[in-house]
Design a protein around this motif. Structure first.
Motif, PDB file in Angstrom:
ATOM      1  N   GLU A  61      17.696  13.715 -12.989  1.00  0.00           N
ATOM      2  CA  GLU A  61      17.981  14.873 -11.653  1.00  0.00           C
ATOM      3  C   GLU A  61      18.570  14.690 -11.383  1.00  0.00           C
ATOM      4  O   GLU A  61      18.992  13.943 -10.491  1.00  0.00           O
ATOM      5  CB  GLU A  61      17.171  14.860 -11.324  1.00  0.00           C
ATOM      6  N   GLU A  62      20.041  15.170 -11.561  1.00  0.00           N
ATOM      7  CA  GLU A  62      21.535  15.287 -10.774  1.00  0.00           C
ATOM      8  C   GLU A  62      21.445  13.324 -10.001  1.00  0.00           C
ATOM      9  O   GLU A  62      21.114  13.273  -8.977  1.00  0.00           O
ATOM     10  CB  GLU A  62      21.672  16.131  -9.305  1.00  0.00           C
ATOM     11  N   GLY A  63      21.136  12.638 -10.986  1.00  0.00           N
ATOM     12  CA  GLY A  63      21.285  11.119 -10.712  1.00  0.00           C
ATOM     13  C   GLY A  63      19.816  10.452  -9.312  1.00  0.00           C
ATOM     14  O   GLY A  63      19.603   9.492  -9.579  1.00  0.00           O
ATOM     15  N   TYR A  64      18.852  11.321  -9.863  1.00  0.00           N
ATOM     16  CA  TYR A  64      17.485  11.128  -8.939  1.00  0.00           C
ATOM     17  C   TYR A  64      16.670  10.703 -10.534  1.00  0.00           C
ATOM     18  O   TYR A  64      16.114  11.363 -11.381  1.00  0.00           O
ATOM     19  CB  TYR A  64      16.800  12.368  -7.869  1.00  0.00           C
ATOM     20  N   TYR A  65      15.143  10.347  -9.849  1.00  0.00           N
ATOM     21  CA  TYR A  65      14.370   8.969 -10.877  1.00  0.00           C
ATOM     22  C   TYR A  65      13.087  10.266 -10.166  1.00  0.00           C
ATOM     23  O   TYR A  65      13.090   9.790  -8.958  1.00  0.00           O
ATOM     24  CB  TYR A  65      14.183   8.486 -11.063  1.00  0.00           C
ATOM     25  N   TYR A  66      12.659  10.410 -10.759  1.00  0.00           N
ATOM     26  CA  TYR A  66      11.312  10.303 -10.299  1.00  0.00           C
ATOM     27  C   TYR A  66       9.742  10.167 -10.496  1.00  0.00           C
ATOM     28  O   TYR A  66       9.243  10.003 -12.253  1.00  0.00           O
ATOM     29  CB  TYR A  66      10.644  12.416 -10.383  1.00  0.00           C
ATOM     30  N   LEU A  67       9.097   9.634 -10.248  1.00  0.00           N
ATOM     31  CA  LEU A  67       7.936   8.384 -10.487  1.00  0.00           C
ATOM     32  C   LEU A  67       6.455   8.623 -10.390  1.00  0.00           C
ATOM     33  O   LEU A  67       6.752   9.001  -8.852  1.00  0.00           O
ATOM     34  CB  LEU A  67       8.410   6.860 -10.051  1.00  0.00           C
ATOM     35  N   HIS A  68       5.577   8.665 -10.476  1.00  0.00           N
ATOM     36  CA  HIS A  68       4.565   8.795  -9.565  1.00  0.00           C
ATOM     37  C   HIS A  68       4.510   8.260  -9.089  1.00  0.00           C
ATOM     38  O   HIS A  68       4.473   6.394  -8.810  1.00  0.00           O
ATOM     39  CB  HIS A  68       3.428   8.941 -10.776  1.00  0.00           C
ATOM     40  N   ARG A  69       3.289   8.767  -7.746  1.00  0.00           N
ATOM     41  CA  ARG A  69       3.380   8.048  -6.460  1.00  0.00           C
ATOM     42  C   ARG A  69       1.596   8.104  -6.532  1.00  0.00           C
ATOM     43  O   ARG A  69       0.811   8.878  -7.143  1.00  0.00           O
ATOM     44  CB  ARG A  69       3.455   8.999  -5.472  1.00  0.00           C
ATOM     45  N   GLY A  70       1.069   6.676  -6.231  1.00  0.00           N
ATOM     46  CA  GLY A  70      -0.175   6.328  -5.639  1.00  0.00           C
ATOM     47  C   GLY A  70      -0.788   5.486  -6.997  1.00  0.00           C
ATOM     48  O   GLY A  70      -2.165   5.096  -6.135  1.00  0.00           O
ATOM     49  N   SER A  71      -0.241   4.978  -7.566  1.00  0.00           N
ATOM     50  CA  SER A  71      -0.610   4.499  -9.062  1.00  0.00           C
ATOM     51  C   SER A  71       0.065   3.014  -9.226  1.00  0.00           C
ATOM     52  O   SER A  71      -0.054   2.109 -10.077  1.00  0.00           O
ATOM     53  CB  SER A  71      -0.746   5.337  -9.945  1.00  0.00           C
ATOM     54  N   ASN A 128       0.548  -1.176  -0.378  1.00  0.00           N
ATOM     55  CA  ASN A 128      -0.022   0.057  -0.338  1.00  0.00           C
ATOM     56  C   ASN A 128       1.268   1.249  -0.126  1.00  0.00           C
ATOM     57  O   ASN A 128       1.901   1.413   0.935  1.00  0.00           O
ATOM     58  CB  ASN A 128      -0.991  -0.454   1.511  1.00  0.00           C
ATOM     59  N   GLU A 129       0.895   1.888  -1.018  1.00  0.00           N
ATOM     60  CA  GLU A 129       1.370   3.257  -1.291  1.00  0.00           C
ATOM     61  C   GLU A 129       1.429   3.741   0.012  1.00  0.00           C
ATOM     62  O   GLU A 129       2.679   4.918   0.222  1.00  0.00           O
ATOM     63  CB  GLU A 129       1.543   3.765  -2.560  1.00  0.00           C
ATOM     64  N   GLN A 130       0.363   4.464   0.400  1.00  0.00           N
ATOM     65  CA  GLN A 130       0.093   5.370   1.846  1.00  0.00           C
ATOM     66  C   GLN A 130       0.903   5.107   3.158  1.00  0.00           C
ATOM     67  O   GLN A 130       1.041   5.677   3.371  1.00  0.00           O
ATOM     68  CB  GLN A 130      -1.231   5.303   1.840  1.00  0.00           C
ATOM     69  N   LYS A 131       0.737   3.141   2.903  1.00  0.00           N
ATOM     70  CA  LYS A 131       1.896   2.872   4.681  1.00  0.00           C
ATOM     71  C   LYS A 131       3.232   3.029   3.842  1.00  0.00           C
ATOM     72  O   LYS A 131       3.750   3.114   4.975  1.00  0.00           O
ATOM     73  CB  LYS A 131       0.852   1.677   4.410  1.00  0.00           C
ATOM     74  N   LEU A 132       3.786   3.242   2.613  1.00  0.00           N
ATOM     75  CA  LEU A 132       4.917   3.097   2.386  1.00  0.00           C
ATOM     76  C   LEU A 132       5.631   4.116   2.588  1.00  0.00           C
ATOM     77  O   LEU A 132       6.233   4.617   3.370  1.00  0.00           O
ATOM     78  CB  LEU A 132       5.079   2.447   0.805  1.00  0.00           C
ATOM     79  N   ALA A 133       4.941   5.144   2.338  1.00  0.00           N
ATOM     80  CA  ALA A 133       4.991   6.986   2.957  1.00  0.00           C
ATOM     81  C   ALA A 133       5.183   7.302   4.389  1.00  0.00           C
ATOM     82  O   ALA A 133       6.733   8.034   4.860  1.00  0.00           O
ATOM     83  CB  ALA A 133       3.774   7.582   2.004  1.00  0.00           C
ATOM     84  N   ALA A 134       4.057   6.356   4.924  1.00  0.00           N
ATOM     85  CA  ALA A 134       4.021   6.976   6.452  1.00  0.00           C
ATOM     86  C   ALA A 134       5.395   5.640   6.567  1.00  0.00           C
ATOM     87  O   ALA A 134       5.997   6.254   7.603  1.00  0.00           O
ATOM     88  CB  ALA A 134       2.670   5.951   7.178  1.00  0.00           C
ATOM     89  N   TRP A 135       5.719   5.045   6.468  1.00  0.00           N
ATOM     90  CA  TRP A 135       6.699   4.135   6.819  1.00  0.00           C
ATOM     91  C   TRP A 135       8.396   4.727   6.448  1.00  0.00           C
ATOM     92  O   TRP A 135       8.674   4.471   7.119  1.00  0.00           O
ATOM     93  CB  TRP A 135       7.446   2.283   6.490  1.00  0.00           C
ATOM     94  N   LEU A 136       7.724   4.922   5.865  1.00  0.00           N
ATOM     95  CA  LEU A 136       9.532   5.810   5.042  1.00  0.00           C
ATOM     96  C   LEU A 136       9.918   7.647   5.758  1.00  0.00           C
ATOM     97  O   LEU A 136      10.863   7.412   6.395  1.00  0.00           O
ATOM     98  CB  LEU A 136       9.315   5.758   3.236  1.00  0.00           C
ATOM     99  N   ALA A 137       8.560   7.867   6.332  1.00  0.00           N
ATOM    100  CA  ALA A 137       8.867   9.423   6.660  1.00  0.00           C
ATOM    101  C   ALA A 137       9.086   9.142   8.400  1.00  0.00           C
ATOM    102  O   ALA A 137       9.629   9.534   8.948  1.00  0.00           O
ATOM    103  CB  ALA A 137       7.591  10.138   6.546  1.00  0.00           C
ATOM    104  N   LYS A 138       8.534   8.238   8.585  1.00  0.00           N
ATOM    105  CA  LYS A 138       9.206   7.773  10.421  1.00  0.00           C
ATOM    106  C   LYS A 138      10.221   6.928  10.424  1.00  0.00           C
ATOM    107  O   LYS A 138      10.938   6.871  10.705  1.00  0.00           O
ATOM    108  CB  LYS A 138       7.533   6.842  10.902  1.00  0.00           C
ATOM    109  N   LYS A 139      10.722   5.820   9.695  1.00  0.00           N
ATOM    110  CA  LYS A 139      11.759   5.096   9.584  1.00  0.00           C
ATOM    111  C   LYS A 139      13.088   4.787   8.333  1.00  0.00           C
ATOM    112  O   LYS A 139      13.781   4.476   8.641  1.00  0.00           O
ATOM    113  CB  LYS A 139      10.869   3.323   9.042  1.00  0.00           C
TER     114      LYS A 139
END
Length: 490
Positions: free
Chosen positions: A465-475, A392-403
């Motif tokens: 972008e200076e070595g970074y990739y930006y990918l759509h979130r939530g789909s 679940n991408e929302q749960k992934l985002a929550a885990w990333l922000a805290k962990k």
């Protein structure tokens, strides 16, 4: 005809004058003993690598081979000398100039690891006198028809090739008109290719390869335009340092098909984070992410994804950001396949079993497998466990922000030509069932109301972008949520 003048000046730019290496030029006539059967497999692979990217009818055949073998870690290193015969080519739809049969003397180094081959070095040059003698036995099974385009050519970028005053413009036209290309597009691409060569300091080993790379570049620009037209995000696609590689070459050199065999070693599910995900988060601004690294011409993305995750975990739990050694994993992880691919789950287990990771300074990256040189006394970081994360991408985002940053695997569709912006390929083009590249989620947010994942890649800061990739979130774009994991540090 004047429209093609940019192509003439372009070819004049990339064609330099340099003699073949002395050891190849001065080979002279010599008789070779019949090759050992142990050399035939590596020689066959080296020939296939040499022929990658060459059109049918222009591929070389192996005339003779000799060499030696020595143990190298878990594999064998073959040092080979081989003569190759390039056939005459007179079909304007296949070759660029009518040429006579040519003999080359090549030096190859091939690593055989667990039954898989990898080319470490290729050095070829013309010889005036053929090698005579036994050559390849007829029952060796080595023939031009045996070789497909399933393996990668590792281009030689260091040697320009001799100038040819008889070069004509008509030698380029068949390349550009095949299948057919709009004339104005081809002329424009000549200038773009010139800038590409300068920007990335690119030269080629032979005149034939240069012509071939020009045609590959033009086709790739057409492909990038199609990817651009079908993208649903804000990404821009175009010229990158990979623009002269065929799709198959790019996939074989830089990606990791082993991920499709995942998930590998079983991991327990992580305990979910109860706090909701903040609107945006970026661990780069909080000191938990090292500089962008470069995996080189090696399918070691899995090692970089895992070390990036462990770097973040160690920082968040111990307060020190250390750049950790991917080379240790290439050399010492017995479950994965070094440059031929690996799985994050296996890598976590290897780190735990080894007793930790050394730093980049102590165990530097080479980009190919060596003998394991891990020292427990030099290990600066350890992990206690590893966990699988929610899809679940929302749960992934929550885990990333805290962990902390998260190791993930994605389908790398379109990344060969990605320049900047938020990528959002159509799902059928970027199926989550075909993940082939491991990367690191370091943050998320929105740009102009388009949600994204910020992804640290391992192709150097001169990509994206200076070595970074930006990918759509939530789909679930490109399977970003299908193989998320993290180490745990207590």
């Amino acid at each position: 005809m004047a429209l093609w003048l940019p192509l003439l000046s372009l070819l004049g730019l990339i064609l330099g004058a340099a003699p073949a290496p002395a050891k190849l030029r001065d080979a002279g006539a010599q008789a070779w003993e019949p090759p050992s059967s142990a050399l035939l497999g590596p020689a066959r692979f080296a020939l296939e690598m040499y022929n990658r990217g060459r059109a049918a009818g222009t591929r070389a055949v192996l005339a003779a081979v000799r060499g030696r073998v020595r143990r190298a870690g878990r594999g064998s290193l073959y040092s080979l000398e081989a003569t190759l015969e390039e056939p005459p080519c007179n079909d304007p739809m296949v070759c660029q100039l009518p040429v006579s049969k040519k003999t080359l003397l090549c030096s190859f180094e091939v690593l055989d690891e667990l039954g898989k081959h990898m080319l470490l070095r290729r050095d070829c040059g013309p010889v005036d006198t053929k090698v005579t003698g036994a050559g390849i036995p007829k029952d060796a099974g080595i023939a031009q028809s045996d070789f497909t385009q399933s393996s990668v050519l590792i281009p030689s970028l260091s040697q320009p090739y001799p100038d040819d005053k008889n070069e004509t413009l008509t030698s380029v036209l068949p390349l550009l008109n095949k299948d057919p290309l709009p004339q104005d597009f081809s002329v424009k691409m000549a200038s773009v290719f010139k800038n590409f060569l300068i920007t990335y300091n690119r030269t080629y080993a032979t005149r034939e390869e240069a012509r071939w790379r020009l045609s590959v570049f033009i086709r790739n620009m057409m492909r990038a335009q199609k990817i651009q037209a079908l993208d649903q995000g804000t990404a821009r696609y175009g010229v990158t340092k990979f623009s002269d590689l065929t799709e198959e070459e790019f996939r074989t050199i830089y990606l990791n098909p082993f991920l499709r065999e995942g998930p590998g070693k079983k991991m327990r599910l992580a305990k979910p984070v109860d706090d909701p995900a903040p609107p945006e988060w970026d661990w780069r601004s909080k000191g938990a992410v090292t500089d962008v690294k470069n995996q080189g011409m090696c399918g070691s993305c899995w090692a970089f994804s895992v070390t990036g995750n462990v770097e973040g975990q160690w920082y968040l739990n111990r307060g020190t950001l250390l750049s950790l050694s991917e080379q240790e994993l290439l050399d010492c992880d017995k479950m994965d396949k070094a440059c031929m691919g690996g799985l994050p789950s296996n890598a976590y287990s290897a780190i735990k079993n080894l007793g930790g990771l050394e730093t980049e300074d102590d165990y530097s990256y080479q980009g190919y497998m060596q003998v394991c040189n891990f020292s427990a006394e030099k290990a600066k970081v350890y992990i206690n466990d590893s966990v699988e994360l929610s899809q679940n991408e929302q749960k992934l985002a929550a885990w990333l922000a805290k962990k902390g940053p998260i190791s993930v695997a994605i389908n790398a569709f379109g990344m060969q030509f990605y320049r900047h912006g938020i990528s959002h390929p159509l799902r059928p083009l970027c199926s989550p069932w075909f993940i082939d590249h491991a990367v690191l989620l370091v943050g998320y947010g929105n740009r102009s109301d388009v949600p994204f994942w910020a992804i640290k890649n391992s192709w150097g800061p001169d990509w994206g972008e200076e070595g970074y990739y930006y990918l759509h979130r939530g789909s679930g774009a490109c399977g970003v949520n299908t193989m998320a994991s993290s180490a745990l540090v207590d």
